[in-house]
Design a protein around this motif. Structure first.
Motif, PDB file in Angstrom:
ATOM      1  N   ALA A  52      33.717  29.152  37.209  1.00 24.96           N
ATOM      2  CA  ALA A  52      34.537  29.180  35.939  1.00 24.96           C
ATOM      3  C   ALA A  52      34.851  30.689  35.575  1.00 24.96           C
ATOM      4  O   ALA A  52      33.966  31.520  35.466  1.00 24.96           O
ATOM      5  CB  ALA A  52      33.795  28.364  34.766  1.00 24.96           C
ATOM      6  N   ARG A  53      35.952  30.773  35.292  1.00 28.54           N
ATOM      7  CA  ARG A  53      36.366  32.297  35.007  1.00 28.54           C
ATOM      8  C   ARG A  53      37.648  32.289  34.125  1.00 28.54           C
ATOM      9  O   ARG A  53      38.377  31.464  34.007  1.00 28.54           O
ATOM     10  CB  ARG A  53      36.526  33.408  36.101  1.00 28.54           C
ATOM     11  CG  ARG A  53      37.553  32.580  37.150  1.00 28.54           C
ATOM     12  CD  ARG A  53      37.569  33.585  38.682  1.00 28.54           C
ATOM     13  NE  ARG A  53      38.406  33.222  39.562  1.00 28.54           N
ATOM     14  CZ  ARG A  53      39.426  33.600  39.668  1.00 28.54           C
ATOM     15  NH1 ARG A  53      39.900  34.793  38.912  1.00 28.54           N
ATOM     16  NH2 ARG A  53      40.398  33.121  40.675  1.00 28.54           N
ATOM     17  N   LEU A  54      38.168  33.439  33.565  1.00 30.71           N
ATOM     18  CA  LEU A  54      39.083  33.794  32.794  1.00 30.71           C
ATOM     19  C   LEU A  54      39.951  34.993  33.290  1.00 30.71           C
ATOM     20  O   LEU A  54      39.296  35.929  33.769  1.00 30.71           O
ATOM     21  CB  LEU A  54      38.697  34.261  31.331  1.00 30.71           C
ATOM     22  CG  LEU A  54      39.670  34.120  30.240  1.00 30.71           C
ATOM     23  CD1 LEU A  54      39.955  32.762  29.812  1.00 30.71           C
ATOM     24  CD2 LEU A  54      39.030  34.957  28.986  1.00 30.71           C
ATOM     25  N   MET A  55      41.181  34.687  33.431  1.00 30.43           N
ATOM     26  CA  MET A  55      42.069  35.697  34.092  1.00 30.43           C
ATOM     27  C   MET A  55      42.761  36.513  32.917  1.00 30.43           C
ATOM     28  O   MET A  55      43.197  37.463  33.259  1.00 30.43           O
ATOM     29  CB  MET A  55      43.384  35.142  34.810  1.00 30.43           C
ATOM     30  CG  MET A  55      42.789  34.357  36.062  1.00 30.43           C
ATOM     31  SD  MET A  55      44.025  33.478  37.020  1.00 30.43           S
ATOM     32  CE  MET A  55      45.153  34.872  37.461  1.00 30.43           C
ATOM     33  N   ALA A  76      50.992  35.777  38.437  1.00 36.68           N
ATOM     34  CA  ALA A  76      49.441  35.498  39.444  1.00 36.68           C
ATOM     35  C   ALA A  76      49.919  35.099  40.638  1.00 36.68           C
ATOM     36  O   ALA A  76      50.836  34.066  40.825  1.00 36.68           O
ATOM     37  CB  ALA A  76      48.935  34.389  38.532  1.00 36.68           C
ATOM     38  N   VAL A  77      49.177  35.344  41.691  1.00 34.66           N
ATOM     39  CA  VAL A  77      49.221  34.915  43.124  1.00 34.66           C
ATOM     40  C   VAL A  77      48.414  34.011  43.223  1.00 34.66           C
ATOM     41  O   VAL A  77      47.205  33.848  43.124  1.00 34.66           O
ATOM     42  CB  VAL A  77      48.899  36.155  43.893  1.00 34.66           C
ATOM     43  CG1 VAL A  77      49.119  35.652  45.526  1.00 34.66           C
ATOM     44  CG2 VAL A  77      49.858  37.362  43.640  1.00 34.66           C
ATOM     45  N   ALA A  78      49.012  32.583  43.457  1.00 36.24           N
ATOM     46  CA  ALA A  78      48.291  31.310  43.925  1.00 36.24           C
ATOM     47  C   ALA A  78      47.312  30.940  43.129  1.00 36.24           C
ATOM     48  O   ALA A  78      46.526  30.251  43.270  1.00 36.24           O
ATOM     49  CB  ALA A  78      47.277  31.691  45.246  1.00 36.24           C
ATOM     50  N   ASN A  79      47.834  31.026  41.561  1.00 35.75           N
ATOM     51  CA  ASN A  79      47.005  30.929  40.571  1.00 35.75           C
ATOM     52  C   ASN A  79      45.446  31.333  40.678  1.00 35.75           C
ATOM     53  O   ASN A  79      44.544  30.850  40.303  1.00 35.75           O
ATOM     54  CB  ASN A  79      46.865  29.466  40.467  1.00 35.75           C
ATOM     55  CG  ASN A  79      48.187  28.546  39.994  1.00 35.75           C
ATOM     56  OD1 ASN A  79      49.126  29.182  39.430  1.00 35.75           O
ATOM     57  ND2 ASN A  79      48.454  27.501  40.650  1.00 35.75           N
ATOM     58  N   ASP A  80      45.390  32.576  41.255  1.00 38.57           N
ATOM     59  CA  ASP A  80      43.907  32.955  41.676  1.00 38.57           C
ATOM     60  C   ASP A  80      43.763  34.533  41.264  1.00 38.57           C
ATOM     61  O   ASP A  80      42.702  34.766  40.783  1.00 38.57           O
ATOM     62  CB  ASP A  80      43.655  32.858  43.315  1.00 38.57           C
ATOM     63  CG  ASP A  80      42.300  33.066  43.502  1.00 38.57           C
ATOM     64  OD1 ASP A  80      41.509  32.550  42.741  1.00 38.57           O
ATOM     65  OD2 ASP A  80      42.048  34.136  44.216  1.00 38.57           O
ATOM     66  N   PHE A  81      44.704  35.328  41.413  1.00 37.83           N
ATOM     67  CA  PHE A  81      44.479  36.564  40.856  1.00 37.83           C
ATOM     68  C   PHE A  81      45.837  37.156  40.590  1.00 37.83           C
ATOM     69  O   PHE A  81      46.972  36.946  40.866  1.00 37.83           O
ATOM     70  CB  PHE A  81      44.059  37.386  41.939  1.00 37.83           C
ATOM     71  CG  PHE A  81      44.655  37.624  43.209  1.00 37.83           C
ATOM     72  CD1 PHE A  81      45.719  38.642  43.430  1.00 37.83           C
ATOM     73  CD2 PHE A  81      44.454  36.604  44.117  1.00 37.83           C
ATOM     74  CE1 PHE A  81      46.283  38.648  44.641  1.00 37.83           C
ATOM     75  CE2 PHE A  81      45.208  36.723  45.492  1.00 37.83           C
ATOM     76  CZ  PHE A  81      46.147  37.887  45.398  1.00 37.83           C
ATOM     77  N   THR A  82      45.857  38.237  39.752  1.00 36.05           N
ATOM     78  CA  THR A  82      47.086  39.102  39.464  1.00 36.05           C
ATOM     79  C   THR A  82      47.153  40.146  40.295  1.00 36.05           C
ATOM     80  O   THR A  82      46.210  40.842  40.394  1.00 36.05           O
ATOM     81  CB  THR A  82      47.163  39.454  37.827  1.00 36.05           C
ATOM     82  OG1 THR A  82      46.032  40.181  37.580  1.00 36.05           O
ATOM     83  CG2 THR A  82      47.106  38.123  37.033  1.00 36.05           C
ATOM     84  N   PRO A  83      48.438  40.661  40.792  1.00 38.43           N
ATOM     85  CA  PRO A  83      48.513  41.603  41.646  1.00 38.43           C
ATOM     86  C   PRO A  83      48.548  43.053  40.736  1.00 38.43           C
ATOM     87  O   PRO A  83      48.903  43.209  39.498  1.00 38.43           O
ATOM     88  CB  PRO A  83      49.862  41.575  42.163  1.00 38.43           C
ATOM     89  CG  PRO A  83      50.706  40.842  41.185  1.00 38.43           C
ATOM     90  CD  PRO A  83      49.469  39.771  40.621  1.00 38.43           C
TER      91      PRO A  83
END
Length: 382
Positions: free
Chosen positions: A160-163, A368-375
């Motif tokens: 569980a994490r927050l972007m 966001a890339v692949a709903n996983d991280f921001t470039p």
């Protein structure tokens, strides 16, 4: 010490009298905006937005009022068992970002088994607080930027994490009110501000001492607030007349139905509120200028400070001397009473008025890339 005074948004209805449709007022977005803007201009520190099936959704109401207010903070409910802690953390971060750091969160476990069943919650009192403790541990850690793996009896998350982090760091404050032993244990472990309902000062002191001692045992400190109604007028006589008018249309049958509903609840705080008057009209001033008439028919906060400005200010200072820093007030109808409080009470208080939040620099990032991280931007190499 200066005090912070909050107001209340009546999303469950408003009017001139309790327990009747006589003198009722339509509550729509335009009216809530009027109340919020009045509180914003008068110097209230924020507004409590109630939760439950009898209210409009607190989060949507708060979001709708962000662009029409400047300094007002919004205290909205977190509902363990109704939403996952990770989703609640994302929503909390979004509300804090959109409001530029004006979001506050109130943990509400609930105390009416019938209403809770409608929300899909079938735990008893102690287990609900166990679930709330697990929920809050995950919620806090996610908002503070951790990636959380947690497995409890009631809550289980993995990764569980927050972007998008909140404006307030390390996270927005967590408020909570609960009178039972499990509730106080939860407050001592995790809560920033403990709220009590407006009982007589001796009873409030007892609760504050208990929570403060429990928090100290865990190496923590907790701030304190109180929830009260207020009826302030130019003279004490006018204020007591207004109190009598507020319940003038409440009949014995309505009181009996309300008291029966309160007995159904397993909330210790609600039972303590009901015990202050016992459903009787002849014992409503339970402490000097503290009137329990509201609680004859209203659930939750059921007491009001009644008097002229200097008298009510003196009673507020008595609670302040116990350690209360924030007073969440309300009155019927809420628009007019906000102005009465601002004009008749505020001049007699050392009032803490929040500053208008300054614009902040928002960090640019790509989608966001692949709903996983921001470039991230590449750093130029020399």
């Amino acid at each position: 010490m200066s005090v912070s005074i909050f107001w209340f948004l009546p999303t469950h209805g408003d009017g001139h009298y309790l327990g009747t449709a006589e003198g009722a007022r339509p509550v729509d977005h335009a009216y809530l905006q009027q109340v919020a803007q009045a509180a914003d201009r008068l110097g209230f520190g924020g507004v409590l937005i109630p939760t439950g099936r009898s209210c409009e959704d607190a989060w949507l109401v708060a979001a709708s009022l962000i662009p029409v207010t400047q300094r007002l903070r919004f205290l909205v409910a977190l509902r363990p068992g109704v939403i996952s802690p990770t989703q609640a953390a994302r929503q909390a971060a979004t509300l804090d970002r959109l409001s530029n750091g004006r979001a506050l969160f109130n943990l509400v476990t609930g105390g009416d088994p019938e209403e809770l069943a409608g929300d899909g919650v079938f735990l008893d009192h102690r287990e609900r607080y166990a679930e709330s403790a697990e929920f809050t541990r995950v919620w806090r850690r996610v908002l503070e930027g951790e990636t959380v793996d947690y497995e409890g009896r009631h809550v289980k998350v993995r990764g569980a994490r927050l972007m998008f982090k909140p404006v307030q760091q390390p996270r927005p404050p967590l408020w909570f009110g609960g009178s039972s032993e499990p509730a106080q244990e939860l407050a001592a472990e995790q809560v920033d501000v403990y709220l009590t309902w407006g009982e007589p000062p001796a009873q409030v002191k007892e609760k504050i001492d208990q929570v403060r001692a429990k928090a100290a045992a865990q190496g923590r400190t907790v701030r304190f607030g109180i929830r009260l109604h207020v009826i302030v007028r130019e003279t004490n006589e006018e204020a007591w007349q207004a109190a009598d008018r507020l319940i003038a249309n409440v009949d014995d049958a309505t009181i009996a139905k309300a008291q029966a509903a309160f007995q159904r609840a397993d909330s210790v705080g609600q039972r303590r509120m009901a015990a202050l008057h016992g459903g009787r009209r002849d014992k409503l001033e339970i402490s000097p200028n503290l009137w329990a008439g509201v609680g004859l028919v209203r659930s939750g906060a059921g007491t009001a400070l009644v008097g002229d400005g200097p008298t009510v200010a003196a009673r507020i200072r008595e609670y302040e001397a116990l350690g209360i820093e924030t007073f969440i007030l309300s009155g019927y109808p809420h628009l007019e009473e906000a102005y009465r409080v601002g004009e008749l009470l505020f001049p007699h208080l050392d009032l803490q008025v929040p500053l208008v939040p300054q614009p902040r620099v928002v960090q640019a990032h790509g989608e966001a890339v692949a709903n996983d991280f921001t470039p991230e931007k590449k750093v130029a190499r020399g």
